[in-house]
Structure formats: structure tokens, C-alpha cells
Design an enzyme around this catalytic site. Structure first.
Site, PDB file in Angstrom:
ATOM      1  CG  HIS A 158      14.380  29.703  78.755  1.00  0.00           C
ATOM      2  ND1 HIS A 158      14.033  28.374  78.799  1.00  0.00           N
ATOM      3  CD2 HIS A 158      15.351  29.875  79.691  1.00  0.00           C
ATOM      4  CE1 HIS A 158      14.730  27.769  79.762  1.00  0.00           C
ATOM      5  NE2 HIS A 158      15.548  28.662  80.306  1.00  0.00           N
ATOM      6  CE  LYS A 199      36.436  64.118  75.474  1.00  0.00           C
ATOM      7  NZ  LYS A 199      36.890  63.188  74.455  1.00  0.00           N
ATOM      8  N   GLY A 254      34.954  59.384  75.121  1.00  0.00           N
ATOM      9  CA  GLY A 254      33.731  59.194  75.913  1.00  0.00           C
ATOM     10  C   GLY A 254      33.515  57.752  76.324  1.00  0.00           C
ATOM     11  NE  ARG A 255      34.390  54.524  70.863  1.00  0.00           N
ATOM     12  CZ  ARG A 255      34.401  55.661  70.173  1.00  0.00           C
ATOM     13  NH1 ARG A 255      33.604  56.655  70.524  1.00  0.00           N
ATOM     14  NH2 ARG A 255      35.198  55.806  69.133  1.00  0.00           N
ATOM     15  CE  LYS A 283      25.929  63.867  69.731  1.00  0.00           C
ATOM     16  NZ  LYS A 283      27.183  64.239  70.395  1.00  0.00           N
TER      17      LYS A 283
END
Ligand SMILES: O=P(O)(O)OC[C@H]1O[C@H](O)[C@H](O)[C@@H](O)[C@@H]1O
Length: 549
Positions: free
Chosen positions: A384, A206, A267-268, A512
Site C-alpha cells: 500500500h 566488540k 561485527g556484522r 566517526k
């Protein structure tokens, strides 16, 4: 006290929760044979049984009152109407416009965005058709057999996980390979298997500034050129999806090869945009459109169903109930369907990046818990391993079980076993096993009184562990679209109650920036002293290990 916790509706919930701490769901089921029948909901092909929750009518009523007090309806309308609800970035939040199949316009800054949205969908449709028919040819005249989809975060999880979930719908003309991590192992492993003449790279970012995606694309470009392609041939082999067309063209992507998206798509929340191009290439455009149609159905349901019969609202409020009144730290997602195994990771980004916040919309520190940890994996595998902690651990971990009623290419025995495990786990979590039952089981096993008591204590399952069970006929593109949109809106509901901005992600920024400074340090372009002692030591060891031999 914050505005939220001082609301009378919040305080009422506090009291109700305190009054039912010792109430057990198994007693509620015994007392009311109609409990399951009453506590179910169905919308957009998704059936929800929410009877195994620690709520009664009183608690549910108070939760809906809280939603009204927090003006959930107004917040929902503000989102759909394109108001700038992402206030820290001054943006509208309109992933719903990307799947708007009504005739209504969607206005952003006085302009209807629907013509652009439809034009981009047409571009995706046409490009998919060209690739699938073999008309889109590489520079040597070969048609495309492999797609390398490069992107990370929202530009990766949605496309990858939706493609995986709809595997039975995969086309056989092309194979899509997803690459996200900057760890060179991944792109290397993918590219070494491929013939560059038959490969198309779809670069999705994006912002067009994300380090991992830019570097992986550079590596793919270097591989292409090294394999025999030239700079002019790149246009036939590289396309990009981005809202930053300028940066994409500067990077060398031909303008015609750029699929646009917009800053009003988070973005998400972007799989519905051209970020979903790899989905269309993997499954065909009609299946991609099916996803969008399912999401549109869920949008309509979310907008129009009364709160009490509204799937995302109910799920969101149950989440608030456990997070704030039962101190639940996490929420587990348990898809009992192998192809849907990625959904927990998808919802993890969606929920944790949206509601992992510590201040309100107004910037005041919250004095209540916000977004939970989201985790999980496919059933029955987790039974499990980590289910032990859900059954007998010291906290409450609400679970969402998911099961398709029909599955492709499977014999009945496998599917019956899968379903029985899913239902059996939810039942075990709810009813548990009492000390007396465990003690009785140990009769005649040659144990003395003390041994029997001790062992029975270990075997006791407290039960009263909440879960939802979500079922659908089969996982079609439409159902999956509805399911994903349901979780999007659930996260939205919780963000409204907690008064958060669910649409920014400042928390990922500092890492970042520092990551880039450290890279300069590793590459010898930054003063050692500019880092703290620990980071200096780590950089020094890395540099020593990678020094020219
Ligand atoms: O699509 P891009 O701009 O490359 O962004 C990719 C991802 O990176 C960021 O760090 C954000 O946390 C994500 O929300 C985003 O989806």
C-alpha cells in the site's frame, strides 16, 4: 578494463543479457509448463522458487561459469579454513567457527579456536540459566526481571532482530530491552520504566570504543548509582561482551562479567558469538543454540552442494546478474511475516557494509557496479506504499519474498490472506498487465478513444519484474539460523565475484573521527576555524540554542 570485466565469461553474460532484454517471463511460462518445477531448490528447511527471474538455462549456465572463473570454491575454502581473507585488517573471517558443531578443529595462527568457542557457549548457557532461575540476584537480593542490552551496528541488529523474529519462543521470566542510538531519548525512555534492583545491563561492543555504546552504558551506570546502587554493586548488574577485555575492565566491568569474542569475528557477523547473549537471555539457551545449528546446516550446504544446487551461490549470482547486467540499483526484501519484519534492516547492514566498496582486493578502482542498496519491510504493508515503484517505476528492483507456511497463534483466514498477497504480488510483478488488456477493460466506461488510450497507458503494468519466493515450514530458531547464514554466504559470493574485501568497513571511520572533532567544537574545545564554513554555521546555531539561559 578490469580483470573481471575482461573475462570471457563476463562478456558472454553481457551478450546473453543484451539478447534477452525484450524477452518476457510470461512468454517463458507459457512456452514451458515445467519452468516452475525446474527452477526450484530446497535446503536446510528453506524452499526457493526462482522461476520468476529473467534467466534461462543459458544465462544460468553462464553465471555458474563466471563463479568458476572467479574461483569461488577456493575463496569459500579459504574462509572456512581460517586464512586471513580480511586482508586490509590482517584477520581471518571465522563466524562459521562459532557454529561449528563438527569435531573438526578450526585453526587460527596455528591454534584451534574451538575449545575457546565452546567454553564461551558454556558460559552463555550457565549465565542464562542463573538469570532465568532467579539465582543471579541483584544487590538487594531481587532476581533479574529486565535486561537492558546496549550496543549498536552488528552488536545490536542481530540480537534485536533475531529476538523479535522468534517472539513466540520468548521466556516470560525476563524482558529484554535493546538500546542502540546515542540519542538520549531512547535510553531515557527505557530506564525510566525500570527498577534498577531488578535490572541487568548487557553492554556489547566488540571494540569497546564505540561512542554510542560507551555513552549509553555510562548513562545506565549513572542511573543505577543515582537510584541507590553503589560502585561495588555494579558487578551484579553490569556485564559486557567484548574482544577488548582490557578496555572493558578499565571501564569498570568485573573481569568475570566479560564474555569474550575475537577479532576474527566481524561485527556484522557476530550474532553467533557472545554478542548473541541477549538472544539467549530472551529466548533461552536452547533456542540460541538452535539458531547456531541452523546456520551450521547452511554452512555445510554452502560448502558441499554443487554450485547449481547451492542456495547462497544461486542467490548471489542472480544478484550479480541484475546489478551488473540489468543496472538494478537496489534489492528489496519482503518478509510476509510480522515477526520477521526486521530482516531487511539486518541484511542491509550485512550486505551494504560488506560490499559497499569501490576498490578491488588489490586496491584498484572497480569499473563495474558493486553492492546494491538493500531495503524493504514486512508484507502486506509495503503493497500500500512503495510497491507502486517496484511495479511501475522505471528501473528493475529484484525482490525476495519470504513466507512461513505455518504461523503461531493465528487464524487460518489471516494466514491465507497473507499468503495470497505474497504470491499475488510476485505474480503481478512477473506477468504485469498489457496495454491491450487495460484498453479492453475500459470498454463501455464512457470514454472517447483518446481518453481510453491515455488511461490504458497509465494502467499498463510492464511485468517482467524479477523475484524469488522463499518459504519455510515455520520460523523455528533453526530455520532462522539457516536463513541468516544463507544471506551471509550470498553476500560472500557476490564479494568474491566483485573481488572485494567484504570484511572491512573503512567507510564508516571518517564520519566517526569527524564526529568526535565536531563534538569538541560543540563543547567549546576546538578552534572554530578548524571547520569548514558550513559546519561552523551549524555548530554556532546549535551552541546558541543550547547556551546557558
Ligand atoms: O561492536 P562495536 O565495536 O561497538 O561496533 C559496533 C559497530 O560499529 C561500527 O561502526 C561498524 O560499522 C559496525 O560493523 C559495528 O558492528
Amino acid at each position: 578494463m578490469s580483470t573481471l570485466t575482461s573475462l570471457p565469461q563476463w562478456q558472454a553474460l553481457n551478450q546473453i543479457a543484451a539478447s534477452m532484454k525484450d524477452a518476457h517471463m510470461r512468454d517463458w511460462f507459457k512456452a514451458d509448463p515445467k519452468r516452475a518445477e525446474k527452477m526450484q531448490l530446497e535446503a536446510c528447511g528453506i524452499f526457493l522458487d526462482y522461476s520468476k527471474n529473467r534467466v534461462n538455462e543459458h544465462a544460468l549456465g553462464a553465471l555458474f561459469d563466471l563463479a568458476r572463473a572467479c574461483k569461488l570454491d577456493d575463496a569459500r575454502d579459504a574462509m572456512f579454513n581460517g586464512e586471513q581473507i580480511n586482508s586490509t585488517e590482517g584477520r581471518a573471517v571465522l563466524h562459521t567457527a562459532l557454529r561449528n558443531f563438527s569435531d573438526s578443529p578450526v585453526m587460527v595462527d596455528g591454534e584451534d579456536v574451538m575449545p575457546e568457542v565452546r567454553a564461551t557457549l558454556d558460559k552463555i548457557r550457565d549465565f542464562t540459566a542463573l538469570v532465568h532461575s532467579g539465582e543471579h540476584k541483584g544487590y538487594t537480593g531481587k532476581s533479574v526481571k529486565h535486561i537492558v542490552a546496549i550496543g549498536i551496528g552488528g552488536s545490536f541488529l542481530g540480537p534485536k532482530i533475531m529476538t523479535e523474529a522468534l517472539k513466540p519462543h520468548t521466556v516470560d521470566t525476563v524482558k529484554v530491552h535493546f538500546v542502540a542510538n546515542v540519542d538520549g531519548c531512547h535510553i531515557h525512555d527505557v530506564l525510566t520504566k525500570l527498577d534498577h534492583e531488578e535490572t541487568l545491563v548487557v553492554m556489547s561492543s566488540k571494540s569497546f570504543t564505540t561512542q554510542e555504546t560507551l555513552q549509553n552504558t555510562l548513562s545506565a551506570k549513572a542511573w543505577f548509582l543515582k537510584s541507590g546502587g553503589t560502585q561495588e554493586d555494579i558487578a551484579k548488574h553490569f556485564v559486557a561482551v567484548s574482544s577488548n577485555v582490557k578496555a572493558a575492565t578499565e571501564f569498570g566491568i568485573a573481569e568475570d562479567n566479560i564474555f569474550p569474542m575475537w577479532d576474527w569475528v566481524g561485527g556484522r557477523y557476530s550474532l553467533w558469538s557472545a554478542i548473541g547473549l541477549p538472544i539467549s537471555l530472551a529466548l533461552g539457551f536452547d533456542n540460541f543454540k538452535g539458531l547456531l545449528e541452523g546456520a551450521f546446516d547452511m554452512d555445510t550446504h554452502f560448502k558441499t552442494a554443487p554450485l547449481e544446487q547451492n542456495l547462497p551461490v544461486l542467490l548471489g549470482l542472480l544478484g550479480v546478474w541484475y546489478r551488473n547486467f540489468f543496472d538494478a540499483q537496489s534489492q528489496v526484501l519482503l518478509p510476509y511475516y510480522h515477526y520477521l519484519r526486521g530482516l531487511p534492516a539486518y541484511v542491509q547492514q550485512l550486505d551494504m557494509e560488506s560490499n559497499g566498496k569501490q576498490v578491488t582486493q588489490g586496491g584498484e578502482a572497480v569499473d563495474y557496479a558493486t553492492g546494491p542498496i538493500i531495503w524493504g519491510s514486512e508484507g502486506t504493508n509495503g503493497q500500500h506504499s512503495f510497491h507502486q515503484l517496484i511495479h511501475q517505476g522505471s528501473g528493475v528492483i529484484p525482490a525476495d519474498f519470504m513466507l512461513p507456511l505455518n504461523v503461531p497463534n493465528q487464524d487460518d483466514t489471516h494466514h491465507a490472506m497473507l499468503a495470497s498477497n505474497c504470491f499475488g504480488q510476485a505474480q503481478a510483478l512477473m506477468q504485469g498487465k498489457t496495454f491491450d488488456e487495460c484498453y479492453a477493460d475500459l470498454e463501455g466506461k464512457g470514454l472517447d478513444e483518446a481518453q481510453r488510450t491515455r488511461l490504458a497507458a497509465h494502467k499498463t503494468m510492464p511485468g517482467n519484474k524479477p523475484s524469488n519466493t522463499l518459504m519455510f515450514d515455520s520460523l523455528t530458531p533453526k530455520t532462522l539460523g539457516a536463513l541468516v547464514a544463507m544471506y551471509e554466504h550470498k553476500v560472500f559470493v557476490q564479494g568474491v565475484i566483485w573481488n572485494l574485501n567484504s570484511f572491512d568497513q573503512w567507510g564508516v571511520e571518517l564520519g566517526k573521527v569527524l564526529g568526535n572533532q565536531v563534538l569538541a567544537g560543540i563543547q567549546g574545545n576546538a578552534e572554530e576555524e578548524s571547520f569548514d564554513a558550513s559546519t561552523q554555521q551549524l555548530i554556532a546555531r546549535f551552541r546558541a540554542a543550547n547556551a546557558p539561559k
